[in-house]
Design a protein around this motif. Sequence first.
Motif, PDB file in Angstrom:
ATOM      1  N   TYR A  43       0.841  -1.195   0.000  1.00 28.18           N
ATOM      2  CA  TYR A  43       0.000   0.000   0.000  1.00 28.18           C
ATOM      3  C   TYR A  43       0.880   1.249   0.000  1.00 28.18           C
ATOM      4  N   ALA A  44       1.908   1.235   0.846  1.00 28.26           N
ATOM      5  CA  ALA A  44       2.793   2.401   0.943  1.00 28.26           C
ATOM      6  C   ALA A  44       3.506   2.679  -0.378  1.00 28.26           C
ATOM      7  N   SER A  45       3.833   1.607  -1.109  1.00 28.05           N
ATOM      8  CA  SER A  45       4.566   1.802  -2.360  1.00 28.05           C
ATOM      9  C   SER A  45       3.667   2.351  -3.468  1.00 28.05           C
ATOM     10  N   LYS A  71       0.346  10.570   6.000  1.00 29.44           N
ATOM     11  CA  LYS A  71       1.722  10.845   6.431  1.00 29.44           C
ATOM     12  C   LYS A  71       2.038  10.104   7.728  1.00 29.44           C
ATOM     13  N   SER A  72       1.064  10.107   8.648  1.00 32.37           N
ATOM     14  CA  SER A  72       1.269   9.386   9.912  1.00 32.37           C
ATOM     15  C   SER A  72       1.479   7.894   9.638  1.00 32.37           C
ATOM     16  N   TYR A  73       0.677   7.381   8.711  1.00 31.52           N
ATOM     17  CA  TYR A  73       0.787   5.956   8.374  1.00 31.52           C
ATOM     18  C   TYR A  73       2.198   5.618   7.893  1.00 31.52           C
ATOM     19  N   VAL A  74       2.708   6.432   6.968  1.00 34.61           N
ATOM     20  CA  VAL A  74       4.041   6.152   6.419  1.00 34.61           C
ATOM     21  C   VAL A  74       5.095   6.244   7.529  1.00 34.61           C
ATOM     22  N   ILE A 103       4.696   5.714  10.810  1.00 30.33           N
ATOM     23  CA  ILE A 103       4.587   4.546  11.707  1.00 30.33           C
ATOM     24  C   ILE A 103       5.147   3.301  11.030  1.00 30.33           C
ATOM     25  N   LEU A 104       4.850   3.178   9.730  1.00 36.53           N
ATOM     26  CA  LEU A 104       5.346   2.004   8.997  1.00 36.53           C
ATOM     27  C   LEU A 104       6.869   1.976   8.975  1.00 36.53           C
ATOM     28  N   LEU A 105       7.485   3.127   8.735  1.00 33.80           N
ATOM     29  CA  LEU A 105       8.946   3.153   8.693  1.00 33.80           C
ATOM     30  C   LEU A 105       9.549   2.836  10.073  1.00 33.80           C
ATOM     31  N   ALA A 106       8.859   3.274  11.132  1.00 28.19           N
ATOM     32  CA  ALA A 106       9.318   2.929  12.490  1.00 28.19           C
ATOM     33  C   ALA A 106       9.232   1.423  12.700  1.00 28.19           C
ATOM     34  N   LEU A 107       8.174   0.850  12.146  1.00 22.36           N
ATOM     35  CA  LEU A 107       7.984  -0.607  12.251  1.00 22.36           C
ATOM     36  C   LEU A 107       9.084  -1.351  11.503  1.00 22.36           C
ATOM     37  N   ILE A 108       9.398  -0.857  10.300  1.00 17.71           N
ATOM     38  CA  ILE A 108      10.429  -1.517   9.486  1.00 17.71           C
ATOM     39  C   ILE A 108      11.796  -1.389  10.146  1.00 17.71           C
ATOM     40  N   GLY A 145      -4.414   0.907   7.870  1.00 19.20           N
ATOM     41  CA  GLY A 145      -2.985   0.587   7.902  1.00 19.20           C
ATOM     42  C   GLY A 145      -2.389   0.870   9.269  1.00 19.20           C
ATOM     43  N   ILE A 146      -2.748   2.026   9.841  1.00 17.52           N
ATOM     44  CA  ILE A 146      -2.229   2.371  11.179  1.00 17.52           C
ATOM     45  C   ILE A 146      -2.727   1.353  12.203  1.00 17.52           C
TER      46      ILE A 146
END
Lengths: 475, 449
Positions: free
Chosen positions: B335-337, B347-350, B352-357, B431-432
């Motif tokens: 989804y992010a890609s 923006k928050s989703y991206v 949080i996702l990067l923190a997860l990665i 996603g969040i």
Amino acid sequence: MNPALTTIAVFLPLIPSLMALFGVLREKRLWALAVSAHVASWLCFTVVLAGSYLSSDKGPFEGLLLLGPTPWSGPFRFHWDFWSIFLAWVASGAVVSLHFLASAGSRALVASMSAFVACFLAALGAGNLFLFGVAIAGAVLPRFVMISLDGAENKIQIAMEAAVFSLIAVLAIFTVVLSIASGSMPSWIGIEGERYEVTASTIGFFLLFVAAMIISGIFPFHSNMRKIYGLNRLYGMVPLVLQSVLGIFLMFRFSTQYFPEQIRQFGPVLLYFYAAAALVSSIGFCGSAFARDRIFWLQQVLLCFSMIGFFSLNQKGWLGGSALAAFQALAIPALLFLSISLDKRGSGFVGSKIADFPWMGVASILLPLIALGAPLSLGFYCFVLVLWSLAGGFSAAIPVALLAIPVCAFGGMRIMFFRLGESESGGERIAGDFSPSEFVAVYPSIIFLLLMGIAPGIFLAPIGATVAVMLKAMN
Amino acid sequence: MSLGQWLFLAYLAVPAAVAPTFAVRKLSQGRASPGAVAAALRILLLIPLVRFVIFDTQSIILNAGIVEDYPFRLALSLDFFRLGIIVVAEFCFLLAHAMCSMNEGRRGLLGFLILLSELLFPLYVCSDNLMLTGVVQITIGFVFYYLIRFSLMDHSSDIGDQITKSLYPVYYALGLILLFWGLSEFGEHGLALQKASGSRLNLVLWMFLLILSVPVAPWARWLGLAVAHLPEAVTLALVIFLSAITWKISSMFSVAYPDLEWKYKLGIYLVGITGCAFSIGSLFAAQSRRLMLGSLPTFFFSLILVSLGVSQSKLLSSAYYVCVFLPVFTGLILYASAMNVRTAVEKSYVGILLALILGLPGTPVYLIFGTIGSRSLDMGLGYTIIFGLLWFLYFSANVHICRRIFLDPEPPEAGVISPLSKTGSAFASFGIFLCVFIVFVTMFAGRSL
């Protein structure tokens, strides 16, 4: 009621042949009579089959050969059990489906086809080898006529080959019958040497084995059957394709009665031979260029697995092998019908049209999967049973036989995505989804094959009971 | 039958009950597809099952015969580990159906096939019998064959052909090997897995099975192609199954071969390390956002082999974390890609996702690396150095991703035309939720293991 019904079911298809012979009916009327006779025959078997589920007595039952009790009583009786009735029901159902696809043929073709079907059904009901031989001999002439009347270029060559092969099979069967009847089997042309001893029973067994292989058209006697797949007329091709069942039937029913020792002696060698043959056939399936050729090789694989099951000489293998014979008798003609229907549309039918032609699309997905023995098909359970029967005694054959399955599966990709209908020749093309007649020819088989896969126990349990009786008699 | 068994049966039957509604064109083409309804229903049914399995600490067992007198049996059991995988997978299937409904054209057909895979998923995960496992494995191969071919039929049929020519034989072979393994190893016991009953000959077969099941670079290029070209919903369904397959075959190790010799483990470890190195390499070389982010699932699949290589007899916790985390992670990065980052929620989703990665403490990535790291320390200097290099490469890859996406004056193109680029905040909110949910699930599993 059952014995009389089975006898009627066997001889009903003879009526159109007699009518044609005496010139009473011609063309469409004869064709209509043939359709009626085959439907009535199939209905009789349906009633008998349904009755066998309801009956408390699951054992074999016998029927008179002809409605008159003498001189046909005594040993010349039909002997039906669940397996033979099931085979007859499946085969007569395929013949009924065939009528919906094939246009009315000439008088001789309809007559010979009907006579062939009657002989075929009589062979399945035969209570002894002599009767079986009579039925097979009776089918030789119709077989010759059916091929000769086809429009294929090499029909004379195919017919000659078929006639020679059939005569060899008939001769082999009657040689065994006569030697058994004269009681001279143990001393019959015994050849004894210093190191080897080839007994008459061994020769007898191999005669019967060769006869069965010729009748089945199975490897290594498969060349004529392969050419039959190239015939133009369905009335000639489909009944002859169904004949493969009879060879398997001959091995299971009669060879075990007369040559149990020889089967135990040569069984392991022949089992490994058929494991290798299954692999060779699967490679043939993978490499074949045309749809009908692929179906032929697929049938070879199924028949080879049936033989492997037989030579494993245990109940799992016999159940798998005998059920596989019935499965292929239903799946292979249905696959042929589908291939022919797709052929009429040329290579234009692709998956992108599945939403426009849903019936054809669904059939094109389901039938190849089922015929390939995908899970949730009876073929899958049969494959597992046959392979399972090899565990322990014939473990070395498992990898060889098992390898045939992924090779087949890999080759199956060529028919799985709407590529079952590549036509060798051009011709008039039609467009659209299944016509009503195509639908009736294909979908009952699909529904029944699905039912057999979803609830295999309904079919495997009674076939297993039949097989247990045969195995017990052999031991 | 107990209430738990009835609920489990109802849970299994939901997709079969919903499937006929796909024949109604209006329903199958709608935004709220029958598949999404089925996934939501299943999630609701899982709530009481969580109570039975986790709080009452009991396994739910279903056992039924297919053919009388022959041990063809449907043997299913639901325990804590399997429940974790199933719960996460159901949310992913819900996401997959939502993604599928965004597609134009053939979404009814694709939704139906994804529903079929959803039907098969718990059968595969919960099977206790090699017969059933092998059967479902082969069936999955058929389902994905058609799913991939239909989804790429219009524009990239050659690529569809290429992917299925690799994937379908692998799945078929896996199913057959499972059956063969069962027949030769456990034939007399009804094809059920027995404790410590694996023979040395079949150990080699099991290792082959394991390596075949994990799409490890460089020989399994099809996963990269699939991530780059397939619709997001199909890729997500594929990764859900790949994780389940890898978990299933990995977990057989602890049952059949609890005392695996060090040389076999070393072999598995080296294959895993090679796969990790190749996938990180492809990440650095990727030209588009999709290809760059799409290299990460392959990396995590290779990490499963690494974790098996350093595992102790029954301790497979890091492999389990990867298998639970990977489907959600794949769905989120797909989804992010594809998305256009515009609103605050997106923006928050991206972020949080990067923190997860990146693997902040408490996240699944942290647990995965923590477990592998602690075992590597136990196993000696060589393993510790290799682990250090691996972690360093992963960290560098994350820095590379952040730099390329957020700091480069010319960020990489999406690399795919996706309907997900037009989705609004609803998708990002979901996603969040999934990011938080997976952290919660993994932390809970980490405390319980």
